[in-house]
Design a protein around this motif. Structure first.
Motif, short mmCIF file in Angstrom:
data_model
loop_
_atom_site.label_atom_id
_atom_site.label_comp_id
_atom_site.label_asym_id
_atom_site.label_seq_id
_atom_site.Cartn_x
_atom_site.Cartn_y
_atom_site.Cartn_z
N GLN A 81 44.11 76.61 -81.43
CA GLN A 81 43.39 76.42 -82.70
C GLN A 81 44.38 76.38 -83.86
O GLN A 81 44.24 75.57 -84.78
CB GLN A 81 42.38 77.55 -82.89
N LEU A 82 45.38 77.25 -83.83
CA LEU A 82 46.40 77.26 -84.88
C LEU A 82 47.21 75.97 -84.85
O LEU A 82 47.55 75.41 -85.90
CB LEU A 82 47.32 78.47 -84.72
N TYR A 83 47.51 75.49 -83.65
CA TYR A 83 48.27 74.25 -83.51
C TYR A 83 47.49 73.08 -84.12
O TYR A 83 48.05 72.25 -84.83
CB TYR A 83 48.58 73.97 -82.03
N LYS A 89 47.65 69.89 -91.18
CA LYS A 89 48.44 70.13 -92.39
C LYS A 89 49.80 69.46 -92.35
O LYS A 89 50.55 69.51 -93.33
CB LYS A 89 48.60 71.64 -92.62
N GLY A 90 50.14 68.87 -91.20
CA GLY A 90 51.42 68.16 -91.09
C GLY A 90 52.63 69.06 -91.02
O GLY A 90 53.70 68.71 -91.54
N VAL A 91 52.52 70.20 -90.37
CA VAL A 91 53.62 71.15 -90.25
C VAL A 91 54.66 70.58 -89.28
O VAL A 91 54.33 70.23 -88.15
CB VAL A 91 53.12 72.53 -89.76
N ASP A 92 55.91 70.48 -89.72
CA ASP A 92 56.99 69.99 -88.87
C ASP A 92 57.43 71.05 -87.87
O ASP A 92 57.46 72.24 -88.20
CB ASP A 92 58.20 69.57 -89.71
N GLY A 93 57.77 70.64 -86.65
CA GLY A 93 58.26 71.54 -85.63
C GLY A 93 57.20 72.40 -84.99
O GLY A 93 57.51 73.38 -84.31
N ARG A 94 55.93 72.06 -85.17
CA ARG A 94 54.84 72.89 -84.68
C ARG A 94 54.80 72.99 -83.15
O ARG A 94 54.38 73.99 -82.62
CB ARG A 94 53.50 72.39 -85.21
N GLN A 100 52.49 83.33 -83.43
CA GLN A 100 52.80 84.02 -84.68
C GLN A 100 53.43 83.07 -85.70
O GLN A 100 53.11 83.11 -86.89
CB GLN A 100 53.72 85.22 -84.43
N GLN A 101 54.32 82.22 -85.23
CA GLN A 101 54.99 81.26 -86.13
C GLN A 101 53.96 80.25 -86.66
O GLN A 101 54.01 79.91 -87.85
CB GLN A 101 56.11 80.54 -85.38
N LEU A 102 53.05 79.81 -85.80
CA LEU A 102 52.03 78.86 -86.27
C LEU A 102 51.11 79.53 -87.29
O LEU A 102 50.74 78.91 -88.29
CB LEU A 102 51.19 78.38 -85.07
N ALA A 103 50.77 80.80 -87.08
CA ALA A 103 49.91 81.52 -88.01
C ALA A 103 50.59 81.60 -89.38
O ALA A 103 49.94 81.39 -90.41
CB ALA A 103 49.61 82.91 -87.48
N ARG A 104 51.89 81.90 -89.40
CA ARG A 104 52.61 81.94 -90.67
C ARG A 104 52.67 80.57 -91.32
O ARG A 104 52.50 80.45 -92.53
CB ARG A 104 54.04 82.45 -90.44
N ALA A 105 52.88 79.53 -90.52
CA ALA A 105 53.03 78.18 -91.05
C ALA A 105 51.72 77.66 -91.69
O ALA A 105 51.77 76.93 -92.67
CB ALA A 105 53.47 77.23 -89.95
N VAL A 106 50.58 78.05 -91.14
CA VAL A 106 49.31 77.58 -91.69
C VAL A 106 48.73 78.55 -92.72
O VAL A 106 47.66 78.30 -93.28
CB VAL A 106 48.26 77.28 -90.59
N GLY A 107 49.44 79.65 -92.95
CA GLY A 107 49.04 80.57 -94.02
C GLY A 107 48.00 81.59 -93.62
O GLY A 107 47.14 81.95 -94.40
#
Length: 108
Positions: A81-83, A89-94, A100-107
């Motif tokens: 779901q986070l992915y 949102k167009g997060v690079d390197g997802r 945990q990193q995906l949660a931080r990246a999506v806020g």
């Protein structure tokens, strides 16, 4: 959708299916969720020929529960779901990120 279903249930099925696909669910999973939800609503309202006990005796309908039993409860959203949210949102390197990193990246 089952044969003989009403136009209202057809619309409900399509709406749920599209909503699930927007959230990142596969087409097959979106169809399954939509069918289960609509069938439960049909059972609760007496439109179905047969119904399970949980379908008819659950204190709240699926729409009233609003995801209380979904995985976004105590454990939060799943990595998938986070992915999906990161992809929107167009997060690079997802693809190389953990949950945990995906949660931080999506806020979150």
């Amino acid at each position: 959708m089952p044969r003989g279903s009403s136009p209202k249930r057809e619309r409900q099925y399509e709406h749920i299916k599209e909503s699930q696909e927007e959230r990142g669910a596969s087409t097959a999973r979106a169809k399954e969720i939509a069918a289960r939800t609509v069938n439960k609503e049909r059972a609760r309202s007496g439109e179905a020929k047969s119904a399970s006990r949980t379908s008819t005796q659950d204190p709240k309908s699926a729409s009233q529960r609003g995801g209380e039993r979904s995985r976004s409860g105590a454990g939060g959203p799943t990595r998938d779901q986070l992915y999906a949210e990161a992809r929107k949102k167009g997060v690079d390197g997802r693809s190389k990120m953990n949950k945990q990193q995906l949660a931080r990246a999506v806020g979150r």
